[in-house]
Enzyme design. Structure first.
Site, PDB file in Angstrom:
ATOM      1  N   ARG A 127       0.895  -1.180   0.000  1.00 33.80           N
ATOM      2  CA  ARG A 127       0.000   0.000   0.000  1.00 33.80           C
ATOM      3  C   ARG A 127       0.918   1.210   0.000  1.00 33.80           C
ATOM      4  O   ARG A 127       1.661   1.441   0.961  1.00 33.80           O
ATOM      5  CB  ARG A 127      -0.901  -0.010   1.236  1.00 33.80           C
ATOM      6  CG  ARG A 127      -1.548   1.326   1.492  1.00 33.80           C
ATOM      7  CD  ARG A 127      -2.662   1.261   2.490  1.00 33.80           C
ATOM      8  NE  ARG A 127      -3.819   0.604   1.908  1.00 33.80           N
ATOM      9  CZ  ARG A 127      -5.048   0.628   2.444  1.00 33.80           C
ATOM     10  NH1 ARG A 127      -5.264   1.276   3.577  1.00 33.80           N
ATOM     11  NH2 ARG A 127      -6.048   0.015   1.848  1.00 33.80           N
ATOM     12  N   HIS A 154      -7.248   0.682  -6.520  1.00 29.92           N
ATOM     13  CA  HIS A 154      -7.426  -0.225  -5.378  1.00 29.92           C
ATOM     14  C   HIS A 154      -8.077  -1.502  -5.933  1.00 29.92           C
ATOM     15  O   HIS A 154      -9.249  -1.788  -5.675  1.00 29.92           O
ATOM     16  CB  HIS A 154      -8.316   0.441  -4.328  1.00 29.92           C
ATOM     17  CG  HIS A 154      -8.223  -0.164  -2.958  1.00 29.92           C
ATOM     18  ND1 HIS A 154      -7.463  -1.284  -2.664  1.00 29.92           N
ATOM     19  CD2 HIS A 154      -8.805   0.203  -1.769  1.00 29.92           C
ATOM     20  CE1 HIS A 154      -7.580  -1.573  -1.381  1.00 29.92           C
ATOM     21  NE2 HIS A 154      -8.388  -0.689  -0.813  1.00 29.92           N
ATOM     22  N   GLN A 157      -9.929  -4.046  -3.627  1.00 31.24           N
ATOM     23  CA  GLN A 157     -11.232  -3.555  -3.170  1.00 31.24           C
ATOM     24  C   GLN A 157     -12.295  -3.824  -4.234  1.00 31.24           C
ATOM     25  O   GLN A 157     -13.406  -4.288  -3.942  1.00 31.24           O
ATOM     26  CB  GLN A 157     -11.144  -2.049  -2.892  1.00 31.24           C
ATOM     27  CG  GLN A 157     -12.445  -1.428  -2.439  1.00 31.24           C
ATOM     28  CD  GLN A 157     -12.820  -1.840  -1.030  1.00 31.24           C
ATOM     29  OE1 GLN A 157     -12.013  -1.770  -0.129  1.00 31.24           O
ATOM     30  NE2 GLN A 157     -14.051  -2.282  -0.841  1.00 31.24           N
ATOM     31  N   ASP A 249     -17.106   6.953  -1.514  1.00 32.98           N
ATOM     32  CA  ASP A 249     -15.818   6.819  -0.812  1.00 32.98           C
ATOM     33  C   ASP A 249     -15.563   8.153  -0.121  1.00 32.98           C
ATOM     34  O   ASP A 249     -16.253   9.159  -0.404  1.00 32.98           O
ATOM     35  CB  ASP A 249     -14.725   6.481  -1.858  1.00 32.98           C
ATOM     36  CG  ASP A 249     -13.338   6.257  -1.254  1.00 32.98           C
ATOM     37  OD1 ASP A 249     -13.225   6.106  -0.022  1.00 32.98           O
ATOM     38  OD2 ASP A 249     -12.360   6.234  -2.034  1.00 32.98           O
ATOM     39  N   CYS A 289     -16.300   1.521   0.437  1.00 31.36           N
ATOM     40  CA  CYS A 289     -15.108   0.706   0.711  1.00 31.36           C
ATOM     41  C   CYS A 289     -14.706   0.764   2.175  1.00 31.36           C
ATOM     42  O   CYS A 289     -14.044  -0.146   2.665  1.00 31.36           O
ATOM     43  CB  CYS A 289     -13.955   1.155  -0.178  1.00 31.36           C
ATOM     44  SG  CYS A 289     -13.566   2.912  -0.007  1.00 31.36           S
ATOM     45  N   ARG A 317     -13.512  -8.639   1.556  1.00 24.76           N
ATOM     46  CA  ARG A 317     -12.075  -8.377   1.321  1.00 24.76           C
ATOM     47  C   ARG A 317     -11.278  -9.635   1.662  1.00 24.76           C
ATOM     48  O   ARG A 317     -10.336  -9.987   0.957  1.00 24.76           O
ATOM     49  CB  ARG A 317     -11.591  -7.202   2.183  1.00 24.76           C
ATOM     50  CG  ARG A 317     -12.162  -5.835   1.815  1.00 24.76           C
ATOM     51  CD  ARG A 317     -11.707  -5.356   0.451  1.00 24.76           C
ATOM     52  NE  ARG A 317     -10.265  -5.346   0.313  1.00 24.76           N
ATOM     53  CZ  ARG A 317      -9.448  -4.369   0.740  1.00 24.76           C
ATOM     54  NH1 ARG A 317      -9.965  -3.283   1.281  1.00 24.76           N
ATOM     55  NH2 ARG A 317      -8.131  -4.446   0.571  1.00 24.76           N
TER      56      ARG A 317
HETATM   57  N1   CP Z   1     -11.128  -0.333   2.237  1.00 24.19           N
HETATM   58  C1   CP Z   1      -9.874  -0.389   2.693  1.00 24.19           C
HETATM   59  O1   CP Z   1      -8.905  -0.582   1.951  1.00 24.19           O
HETATM   60  O2   CP Z   1      -9.769  -0.261   4.043  1.00 24.19           O
HETATM   61  P1   CP Z   1      -8.425  -0.041   4.850  1.00 24.19           P
HETATM   62  O3   CP Z   1      -7.874   1.304   4.463  1.00 24.19           O
HETATM   63  O4   CP Z   1      -8.813  -0.108   6.301  1.00 24.19           O
HETATM   64  O5   CP Z   1      -7.458  -1.124   4.474  1.00 24.19           O
HETATM   65  N1  NVA Z   2      -9.835   6.732  -1.410  1.00 23.29           N
HETATM   66  C1  NVA Z   2      -9.493   6.228  -0.093  1.00 23.29           C
HETATM   67  C2  NVA Z   2      -9.712   4.757  -0.027  1.00 23.29           C
HETATM   68  C3  NVA Z   2      -9.438   4.123   1.301  1.00 23.29           C
HETATM   69  C4  NVA Z   2      -9.627   2.638   1.303  1.00 23.29           C
HETATM   70  C5  NVA Z   2      -8.060   6.596   0.207  1.00 23.29           C
HETATM   71  O1  NVA Z   2      -7.215   6.517  -0.699  1.00 23.29           O
HETATM   72  O2  NVA Z   2      -7.776   6.960   1.345  1.00 23.29           O
END
Ligand code: CP
Ligand code: NVA
Length: 331
Positions: A127, A154, A157, A249, A289, A317
């Site tokens: 990430r 993502h 997701q 989101d 999400c 997930r």
């Molecule tokens: N939706 C998602 O990726 O959640 P987290 O940021 O908690 O991993």
């Molecule tokens: N768009 C959000 C998604 C989190 C899962 C972010 O990037 O923070």
């Protein structure tokens, strides 16, 4: 749920599914890395594990003794727990690595990190802030690399989201998916997966927060190829009209905290509330999400309504990430 009588062996499953078998050793950096058939294979494998058609005991034979490196430059609940729990359920183990520890590009180069890491572990998930970081990790890696969220996508997701929609409706082709909010990472992966699976997609974003040009072009082309549509509008009501899914989101993604105030102003008309949900189809579900900022992009009333599938989606997930790891990491 009725007990599943026939328990399938993982090896037999792979032999019976060439699209699943074709994923061994591959990376998942963006949604367009998977063909429509490969997406369906991941979802099918996830369903088989979730329902017990491939039993929990048999799942331990999927990645026995394997290690997953989980690199996090940003916080996480769902991504970390789904990957870490998932690898354990597949017979392997996870290794949580924070950016403070390895300091990508600061303590040492992505090239060196990727080479060292992927000589030791069997799969790496990252990430990161920039897509180029996960792409570079993959470029130099000796093992599969999975994008656990970056600035542009993502994909994990999106797979869990479509698994949730499949459970809800069975056939997803021909449904209408309304995305309301910021046209960034989650939206861009959803645009691509929906276009590939023949799901109509309408994206409602304020000016200045549209998906990137290359994603707009890709989603339109894929939608044409798969007999569906991709539309962009500034009207949440137009997007939600007749929708089967209303999705949103956060308005302020991780790393954008300094822009929070300006974003709250830009997105003020984009809150998903009961009035917006009422414009959708009678079977419409609400998805997010998570993490959600209740009272901003969505009201409590919608989050906690009978139409909400947010926790089913979060649980998926785990099942989707197990399927991704199991198929990409298969030896
Ligand atoms: N939706 C998602 O990726 O959640 P987290 O940021 O908690 O991993
Ligand atoms: N768009 C959000 C998604 C989190 C899962 C972010 O990037 O923070």
């Amino acid at each position: 749920m009725a007990p599943v009588e026939t328990v399938m062996k993982f090896k037999e499953y792979i032999l019976s599914n060439p699209d699943a078998a074709a994923l061994a050793g591959r990376h998942l950096l963006k949604m367009n890395d998977l063909s429509k058939e490969e997406i369906l294979a991941v979802l099918d494998f996830a369903e088989k594990m979730k329902t017990g058609a491939i039993s929990r005991a048999e799942q331990l034979e999927v990645l026995p003794g394997c290690t997953l490196a989980e690199i996090f430059e940003k916080p996480s609940l769902r991504t970390r727990v789904s990957f870490e729990t998932g690898i354990y359920q597949l017979g392997g183990q996870g290794l949580y690595i924070t950016s403070g520890e390895i300091q990508i590009g600061v303590r040492e180069s992505v090239y060196d990190i990727s080479n060292v890491l992927t000589r030791m572990v069997d799969i790496a998930m990252a990430r990161v802030f920039k897509h180029s970081t996960v792409a570079d990790l993959a470029k130099y890696a000796k093992k599969p690399v999975i994008n656990g969220l970056c600035d542009t996508e993502h994909p994990c997701q999106a797979l869990a989201d479509i698994l949730t929609l499949k459970e809800e409706r069975g056939e997803v082709k021909g449904l209408r998916f309304a995305y309301i909010g910021d046209g960034n990472n989650v939206c861009q992966s959803l645009m691509v997966i929906c276009a590939k699976l023949g799901i109509g997609f309408v994206c409602a974003c304020p000016k200045g927060y549209y998906p990137a040009e290359d994603y707009l072009a890709l989603a339109s082309r894929l939608a044409d190829e798969n007999g569906t549509y991709f539309e962009l509008t500034e009207s949440p009501a137009a997007a939600a009209a007749g929708a089967d899914v209303v999705y949103t989101d956060t308005w302020t993604s991780m790393g954008q905290e300094e822009e929070a105030k300006q974003r709250q102003e830009a997105f003020a008309g984009y809150r998903v509330d009961d009035a917006l949900m009422a414009k959708a189809g009678s079977r419409c579900i609400f998805m997010h999400c998570l993490p959600a900022h209740r009272g901003f992009e969505v009201t409590d009333s919608v989050m906690d309504s009978p139409q909400s599938r947010i926790f089913e989606e979060a649980e998926n997930r785990l099942h989707a990430q197990k399927a991704v790891m199991g198929l990409l990491g298969r030896k």
